[in-house]
Design an enzyme around this catalytic site. Structure first.
Site, PDB file in Angstrom:
ATOM      1  N   GLY A   4       0.921  -1.166  -0.088  1.00  0.00           N
ATOM      2  CA  GLY A   4       0.113   0.024   0.025  1.00  0.00           C
ATOM      3  C   GLY A   4       0.925   1.225  -0.100  1.00  0.00           C
ATOM      4  N   CYS A   5       0.386   2.469   0.501  1.00  0.00           N
ATOM      5  CA  CYS A   5       1.129   3.737   0.658  1.00  0.00           C
ATOM      6  C   CYS A   5       2.531   3.297   1.321  1.00  0.00           C
ATOM      7  CB  CYS A   5       0.315   4.593   1.136  1.00  0.00           C
ATOM      8  SG  CYS A   5       1.075   6.188   1.610  1.00  0.00           S
ATOM      9  N   PHE A   6       3.592   3.911   0.913  1.00  0.00           N
ATOM     10  CA  PHE A   6       4.795   3.773   1.479  1.00  0.00           C
ATOM     11  C   PHE A   6       4.754   4.518   2.822  1.00  0.00           C
ATOM     12  CE2 PHE A   6       6.511   6.279  -2.310  1.00  0.00           C
ATOM     13  CZ  PHE A   6       6.102   7.363  -1.906  1.00  0.00           C
ATOM     14  N   TRP A   7       4.145   5.375   2.999  1.00  0.00           N
ATOM     15  CA  TRP A   7       4.098   6.267   4.294  1.00  0.00           C
ATOM     16  C   TRP A   7       3.933   5.406   5.358  1.00  0.00           C
ATOM     17  CZ3 TRP A   7       0.541  10.522   2.318  1.00  0.00           C
ATOM     18  CH2 TRP A   7       1.082  11.503   1.349  1.00  0.00           C
TER      19      TRP A   7
END
Length: 187
Positions: free
Chosen positions: A17-20
């Site tokens: 998913g989102c790397f954050w």
């Protein structure tokens, strides 16, 4: 007799998913030396965030984790990975949809590939995510391209931003709850 000593450091490249989200979690895991958000698995050299978000470059948002295998194993990294994202949805994590959000392990070695297969098989046997099959791709190592500077350690700098508050923070909280004994001491 061949040496069985572990290397001083090792690297893992994971997309979930989102790397954050992954960045925020792995920065807190004891034994992790460095985390860098970036892109891997696509067909374009040096892609930008905007290009990757278009879904047309083939890259996944990933984190490159440098870790001390004496303190945390690749298997440990995967147990965290499979706890903090949904490996049963193809090209999607919550409202983030597209191939850039796919669940993927870019195995850096044959040993990582074998460990990933073992961990996935164990999760499926135990039905830790229910009945849906695990769709996490185990891919060979691919070129890694660092994300732009403002994506690095994003959660620490933007924790009150709505996406961070509603998506990243719950994943960090889940990590804290499940892996409290594996967290780094507060700085």
């Amino acid at each position: 007799m061949p040496s069985t000593a572990l290397p001083a450091t090792a690297t893992a490249v994971l997309g979930g998913g989102c790397f954050w989200c992954l960045d925020a979690v792995y920065r807190r895991l004891r034994g992790v030396i460095a985390v860098e958000a970036g892109y891997a698995g696509g067909s374009v050299a040096n892609p930008t965030y905007e290009a990757v978000c278009s879904g047309r470059t083939g890259h996944a948002e990933v984190v490159r984790i440098t870790f001390d295998p004496q303190e945390v194993s690749f298997r440990d990294l995967l147990h965290v990975f499979f706890t903090i994202h949904d490996p049963t949805t193809r090209d999607r994590q919550g409202n983030d949809v597209g191939p850039q959000y796919r669940s993927v392990i870019f195995a850096q070695t044959a040993e990582q590939r074998a460990i990933a297969a073992e961990v996935i098989a164990g999760i499926e046997r135990a039905k830790l995510h229910g009945d849906p099959p695990i769709v996490t791709e185990v891919a060979p190592a691919a070129p890694f391209y660092p994300a732009e500077a403002h994506h690095q350690d994003y959660f620490a700098h933007n924790g009150n931003q709505p996406y961070c508050a509603y998506v990243v923070a719950p994943k960090v909280a889940k990590f804290r709850q499940k892996f409290a004994d594996r967290m780094k001491a507060p700085a």
